[in-house]
Design an enzyme around this catalytic site. Structure first.
Site, mmCIF file in Angstrom:
data_model
loop_
_atom_site.group_PDB
_atom_site.id
_atom_site.type_symbol
_atom_site.label_atom_id
_atom_site.label_comp_id
_atom_site.label_asym_id
_atom_site.label_seq_id
_atom_site.Cartn_x
_atom_site.Cartn_y
_atom_site.Cartn_z
ATOM 1 N N ASP A 173 37.579 46.020 50.593
ATOM 2 C CA ASP A 173 38.022 45.332 49.380
ATOM 3 C C ASP A 173 39.442 45.802 49.074
ATOM 4 O O ASP A 173 39.926 46.779 49.675
ATOM 5 C CB ASP A 173 37.058 45.654 48.215
ATOM 6 C CG ASP A 173 37.339 44.834 46.961
ATOM 7 O OD1 ASP A 173 38.034 43.795 47.059
ATOM 8 O OD2 ASP A 173 36.860 45.227 45.876
ATOM 9 N N GLN A 200 28.291 39.173 43.562
ATOM 10 C CA GLN A 200 28.929 39.217 44.879
ATOM 11 C C GLN A 200 28.016 39.888 45.903
ATOM 12 O O GLN A 200 27.866 39.399 47.026
ATOM 13 C CB GLN A 200 30.250 39.997 44.774
ATOM 14 C CG GLN A 200 30.997 40.107 46.081
ATOM 15 C CD GLN A 200 31.541 38.776 46.561
ATOM 16 O OE1 GLN A 200 32.264 38.120 45.839
ATOM 17 N NE2 GLN A 200 31.187 38.361 47.779
ATOM 18 N N ARG A 259 28.071 32.673 47.364
ATOM 19 C CA ARG A 259 28.136 32.952 45.930
ATOM 20 C C ARG A 259 27.437 31.836 45.168
ATOM 21 O O ARG A 259 26.686 32.072 44.227
ATOM 22 C CB ARG A 259 29.603 33.052 45.460
ATOM 23 C CG ARG A 259 30.378 34.254 45.964
ATOM 24 C CD ARG A 259 29.871 35.550 45.393
ATOM 25 N NE ARG A 259 29.890 35.567 43.939
ATOM 26 C CZ ARG A 259 30.949 35.877 43.186
ATOM 27 N NH1 ARG A 259 32.088 36.229 43.745
ATOM 28 N NH2 ARG A 259 30.870 35.883 41.865
ATOM 29 N N CYS A 271 34.931 40.389 49.907
ATOM 30 C CA CYS A 271 34.575 39.564 48.737
ATOM 31 C C CYS A 271 35.682 38.590 48.376
ATOM 32 O O CYS A 271 35.422 37.594 47.718
ATOM 33 C CB CYS A 271 34.209 40.453 47.556
ATOM 34 S SG CYS A 271 35.584 41.447 46.934
ATOM 35 N N HIS A 284 29.641 44.475 40.606
ATOM 36 C CA HIS A 284 29.813 43.045 40.903
ATOM 37 C C HIS A 284 28.519 42.558 41.571
ATOM 38 O O HIS A 284 28.505 42.236 42.752
ATOM 39 C CB HIS A 284 31.032 42.863 41.817
ATOM 40 C CG HIS A 284 31.580 41.472 41.839
ATOM 41 N ND1 HIS A 284 31.030 40.430 41.112
ATOM 42 C CD2 HIS A 284 32.634 40.929 42.519
ATOM 43 C CE1 HIS A 284 31.725 39.330 41.337
ATOM 44 N NE2 HIS A 284 32.695 39.605 42.185
ATOM 45 N N ARG A 334 32.696 38.090 32.703
ATOM 46 C CA ARG A 334 33.565 38.919 33.558
ATOM 47 C C ARG A 334 34.496 39.693 32.636
ATOM 48 O O ARG A 334 35.265 39.104 31.878
ATOM 49 C CB ARG A 334 34.374 38.051 34.523
ATOM 50 C CG ARG A 334 35.512 38.829 35.172
ATOM 51 C CD ARG A 334 36.171 38.096 36.298
ATOM 52 N NE ARG A 334 35.315 38.072 37.476
ATOM 53 C CZ ARG A 334 35.742 37.803 38.708
ATOM 54 N NH1 ARG A 334 37.001 37.533 38.927
ATOM 55 N NH2 ARG A 334 34.901 37.796 39.712
HETATM 56 N N1 NVA Z 1 37.473 45.022 43.366
HETATM 57 C C1 NVA Z 1 38.017 43.723 43.078
HETATM 58 C C2 NVA Z 1 37.012 42.647 43.365
HETATM 59 C C3 NVA Z 1 37.531 41.257 43.138
HETATM 60 C C4 NVA Z 1 36.485 40.227 43.338
HETATM 61 C C5 NVA Z 1 38.471 43.663 41.637
HETATM 62 O O1 NVA Z 1 37.750 44.141 40.761
HETATM 63 O O2 NVA Z 1 39.557 43.134 41.387
HETATM 64 N N1 CP Z 2 35.016 37.611 44.870
HETATM 65 C C1 CP Z 2 35.271 37.198 43.615
HETATM 66 O O1 CP Z 2 34.580 37.558 42.655
HETATM 67 O O2 CP Z 2 36.284 36.314 43.525
HETATM 68 P P1 CP Z 2 36.974 35.778 42.195
HETATM 69 O O3 CP Z 2 37.707 36.939 41.569
HETATM 70 O O4 CP Z 2 37.904 34.695 42.662
HETATM 71 O O5 CP Z 2 35.922 35.252 41.263
#
Ligand code: NVA
Ligand code: CP
Length: 301
Positions: free
Chosen positions: A220, A132, A288, A260, A129, A102
Site C-alpha cells: 500500500d 477493502q 469491492r 488496494c 479498512h 469514511r
Molecule cells: N492506506 C491508504 C488506503 C487508501 C485506500 C490510505 O488510508 O490512504
Molecule cells: N481502495 C480504496 O478504498 O480506494 P478509494 O480511496 O478510491 O475509495
C-alpha cells in the site's frame, strides 16, 4: 452482525458468510439475475476523505440492490461545523436505512455506531479498512480456490490496510508475514491480537524474509490520506520496501500481487510488477462492489 466497523469485530463464520454471499451476488449480476434485496432502502455515505472506489462501488452497489445511495460530503454537513457525531448519528438514523462513513479517527465510526439505530459501515479510517479486506479475501479465494493455509505477505507501512489484512487473514486461517520499517509497525492492538496466533504471524524489517514462499503479496502507499505533509520523510523511511521483480522472485512462482489502490508506481510497487499483475489488482477493485453488496444485504435487509 449489527455494524461493520473493523475486522477485529468479525468472526471467521461472519467473514465467510460475507464472502459466500459476495460470490453469489457477483454470479447473479454477471448472469442478469435480479437481486433487489434492498428495494426502497437508502444508504447515506459520509466522506471526510477523497475516494474513487469506495464511493462508486457503494453507490452502484446499493442501486443494483434496488436502493438509493446518498453522497454526503462531511464538509457540506453540519459535522463540518462542529455538530456532534452522536447527534448526527441519531438524526440520520431517522432518515436512512444504513450509513457508510469514511473518516480519520476510528473512534468517530465507533461513536456513530453507538448512537445510530441503523447499521454503520466503515468505509476507511486511519485504523482500518474492512470493506477493502473483505474484497481482498474474496479475490484471493477466487484465484486460489481456498484461503486456509495460504501465506499472505504485506510489504510497507503498518497502516489501516496492514492492520485489517493482518486480522482478516489470520481469522480465515492464513499465515501472515509483514515487513515494515521500525517506527511504522501496525497498531499495538493488532499486534496483540496477532501474537495470539503464534508462529502463524511474523513481523520483520526484512522484506526477503517476509516474502519467502508467499502465495499473495500486498502493499500500500507509503503516505496515507492525511499524511501528505510527511511524504518526503516517509519516502526515506520506506526505501527498500518496494514490491519489485527481484523481491517477488523469492515468493512462490504462482504468487498473486494485490494493491488496494491508488498505487504509486516507482514507490511501493514497480510499474513492471503492477502491470504484470494488473488483472488480479483490478479484480480486487471490482470485488469491492460485490463484497460491499453482501455486507449491505446482511446488515440492511
Ligand atoms: N492506506 C491508504 C488506503 C487508501 C485506500 C490510505 O488510508 O490512504
Ligand atoms: N481502495 C480504496 O478504498 O480506494 P478509494 O480511496 O478510491 O475509495
Amino acid at each position: 452482525m449489527k455494524h461493520l466497523l473493523k475486522m477485529l469485530d468479525l468472526s471467521k463464520e461472519e467473514i465467510l458468510e460475507i464472502l459466500n454471499l459476495a460470490d453469489q451476488l457477483k454470479y447473479e449480476l454477471k448472469h442478469g439475475i435480479e437481486h433487489k434485496h434492498l428495494s426502497g432502502k437508502t444508504l447515506g455515505m459520509i466522506f471526510q476523505k477523497p475516494s474513487t472506489r469506495t464511493r462508486v462501488s457503494f453507490e452502484t452497489g446499493i442501486y443494483q440492490l434496488g436502493g438509493y445511495g446518498m453522497f454526503l460530503s462531511a464538509n457540506g454537513l453540519q459535522i463540518g461545523r462542529g455538530e456532534p457525531i452522536r447527534d448526527t448519528a441519531r438524526v440520520l438514523s431517522r432518515y436512512v436505512d444504513g450509513v457508510m462513513i469514511r473518516t480519520f479517527d476510528q473512534e468517530e465510526v465507533e461513536t456513530f455506531a453507538k448512537y445510530s439505530s441503523v447499521p454503520v459501515i466503515n468505509g476507511l479510517t486511519d485504523f482500518s479498512h474492512p470493506c477493502q479486506v473483505l474484497a481482498d479475501l474474496m479475490t484471493v479465494r477466487e484465484h486460489k480456490g481456498t484461503l486456509e493455509g495460504l501465506k499472505m505477505c504485506y510489504i510497507g507501512d503498518g497502516n489501516n490496510m496492514a492492520n485489517s489484512l493482518t486480522v482478516g487473514c489470520l481469522k480465515v486461517g492464513m499465515n501472515v508475514s509483514l515487513a515494515c520499517p521500525e517506527g511504522y509497525y501496525p497498531d499495538p492492538v493488532v499486534l496483540e491480537f496477532a501474537a495470539g496466533y503464534g508462529d502463524k504471524f511474523k513481523l520483520t524489517n526484512d522484506c526477503f524474509e517476509a516474502v519467502k514462499d508467499a502465495d499473495v503479496v500486498f502493499t500500500d502507499v507509503w503516505a496515507s490520506m492525511g499524511q501528505e505533509s510527511e511524504a518526503q520523510q516517509r519516502k526515506l523511511a520506506f526505501e527498500g520496501y518496494q514490491v519489485n521483480s527481484e523481491l517477488l522472485s523469492h515468493a512462490r512462482p504462482d504468487c498473486m500481487v494485490q494493491h488496494c489502490l491508488p498505487a504509486h508506481r516507482g514507490e511501493e510497487i514497480t510499474d513492471e510488477v503492477f502491470e504484470a499483475h494488473a488483472d488480479e489488482i483490478f479484480d480486487e477493485a471490482e470485488n469491492r462492489l460485490h463484497a460491499q453488496k453482501a455486507v449491505m444485504v446482511i446488515l440492511m435487509k
